[in-house]
Design a protein around this motif. Structure first.
Motif, mmCIF file in Angstrom:
data_model
loop_
_atom_site.group_PDB
_atom_site.id
_atom_site.type_symbol
_atom_site.label_atom_id
_atom_site.label_comp_id
_atom_site.label_asym_id
_atom_site.label_seq_id
_atom_site.Cartn_x
_atom_site.Cartn_y
_atom_site.Cartn_z
ATOM 1 N N THR A 150 0.962 -1.395 16.856
ATOM 2 C CA THR A 150 0.495 -0.813 15.888
ATOM 3 C C THR A 150 0.265 -1.754 14.497
ATOM 4 O O THR A 150 -0.737 -1.686 13.701
ATOM 5 C CB THR A 150 1.533 0.541 14.940
ATOM 6 O OG1 THR A 150 1.880 1.499 16.262
ATOM 7 C CG2 THR A 150 0.957 1.120 14.108
ATOM 8 N N LYS A 154 -3.351 -2.635 12.842
ATOM 9 C CA LYS A 154 -3.664 -2.547 11.099
ATOM 10 C C LYS A 154 -4.133 -3.986 10.826
ATOM 11 O O LYS A 154 -5.042 -3.971 10.044
ATOM 12 C CB LYS A 154 -1.935 -2.249 10.662
ATOM 13 C CG LYS A 154 -2.156 -2.057 9.318
ATOM 14 C CD LYS A 154 -0.855 -1.535 8.643
ATOM 15 C CE LYS A 154 -0.886 -1.582 7.257
ATOM 16 N NZ LYS A 154 -1.567 -2.388 6.259
ATOM 17 N N ASP A 158 -7.548 -4.555 8.927
ATOM 18 C CA ASP A 158 -7.723 -5.039 7.742
ATOM 19 C C ASP A 158 -8.636 -6.221 7.586
ATOM 20 O O ASP A 158 -9.495 -6.296 6.633
ATOM 21 C CB ASP A 158 -6.238 -5.522 7.225
ATOM 22 C CG ASP A 158 -5.416 -4.348 6.707
ATOM 23 O OD1 ASP A 158 -5.986 -3.353 6.797
ATOM 24 O OD2 ASP A 158 -4.144 -4.613 6.901
ATOM 25 N N ASN A 186 -8.144 4.880 12.235
ATOM 26 C CA ASN A 186 -8.167 3.815 10.791
ATOM 27 C C ASN A 186 -9.497 4.265 10.234
ATOM 28 O O ASN A 186 -10.457 3.754 10.450
ATOM 29 C CB ASN A 186 -7.945 2.242 11.212
ATOM 30 C CG ASN A 186 -7.635 1.659 10.096
ATOM 31 O OD1 ASN A 186 -8.573 1.458 9.268
ATOM 32 N ND2 ASN A 186 -6.651 0.795 9.830
#
Length: 281
Positions: A150, A154, A158, A186
């Motif tokens: 996870t 992420k 980003d 996301n």
């Protein structure tokens, strides 16, 4: 923006329904197996090559598999050299091998994931769009769901959302497939990728179109411009679609609640023409 939408009931033509029932997995142009949303069952793989092949059982897997160990060692060597590009390629080779799916009890894989995350969190990580997409795709293939995964996703999101304009169709299809396969939604990343898909839709091939449609639909993300672009891209390349791609595309349209008779009729006609290519489930 992803406006909410209540899906409408739509029954796909019989040939398309048959495609969705029979195609459990697909093989992309690089020999990568991609899973579609279907009732849970045994994993199978299609042999690579013209026209695909018959499904075969996955080979036995385990931490003691010498091939798995060699590939893990190779990935670790690239990480020690702080080479994320080669690390990502190593993960792709491991994911394609079919000999490893999950870090449970494997301390080496856990160490690899921790090191990947550390490199991605560096102040200025030297990472290309292909590298980001390969990492996400590999994690999706492995079906890794640990907390460290996870965190990696992420960080991948980003970084990727600020470099989306550099992504190729293959990069975009692979990264969204990886996130969707792990049920990771996301929206900031998917929004910028959606815009790039619309801008570059003419460059997408049938595999990339169907995988992208599947991924956005799997995440429950609907955008009129995106859907219209994918529909147009599919219609223009329908003759090149494989049975699995037809299945992915028809499933995505049903999941979105998007009824486009022109597209669905084209899918049905193509499925009928390629009935002999479908596996006998």
């Amino acid at each position: 923006a992803w406006p909410g939408q209540t899906p409408t009931t739509y029954v796909a033509p019989t040939a398309v329904a048959l495609a969705a029932q029979q195609a459990n997995e697909m093989v992309d142009q690089q020999g990568v197996v991609g899973q579609i949303v279907m009732p849970m069952g045994c994993y199978t793989e299609y042999a690579c090559g013209a026209g695909g092949g018959c499904p075969t059982a996955m080979p036995p897997m385990g931490n003691g598999n010498p091939c798995s160990t060699d590939l893990l060692d190779s990935v670790m060597e690239h990480l020690e050299a702080r080479d994320l590009a080669q690390t990502a390629k190593g993960l792709m080779r491991l994911s394609k091998s079919g000999i490893y799916r999950g870090p449970r009890g494997n301390t080496k894989m856990r160490d690899i994931l921790a090191r990947i995350n550390a490199l991605l969190c560096a102040q200025d990580p030297q990472v290309t769009p292909r590298c980001l997409s390969d990492i996400a795709f590999s994690l999706g293939k492995f079906q890794l769901t640990d907390n460290i995964v996870t965190e990696i996703l992420k960080r991948v999101a980003d970084i990727a959302k600020y470099r989306a304009d550099q992504f190729t169709p293959n990069d975009m299809a692979s990264i969204v497939w990886g996130f969707a396969s792990l049920n990771v939604r996301n929206e900031p990343l998917m929004s910028v990728i959606a815009a790039e898909v619309v801008n570059k839709i003419a460059e997408f091939d049938q595999r990339q179109l169907s995988n992208t449609a599947w991924a956005f639909a799997k995440c429950g993300l609907w955008n009129e411009q995106l859907v219209n672009a994918i529909v147009g891209g599919c219609l223009s390349k329908m003759a090149t679609f494989t049975p699995a791609s037809l299945s992915h595309c028809s499933w995505a349209m049903a999941e979105w609640g998007t009824r486009n008779d022109t597209l669905m009729n084209a899918i049905a006609d193509e499925a009928i023409r390629k009935t002999h290519e479908f596996s006998s489930a």
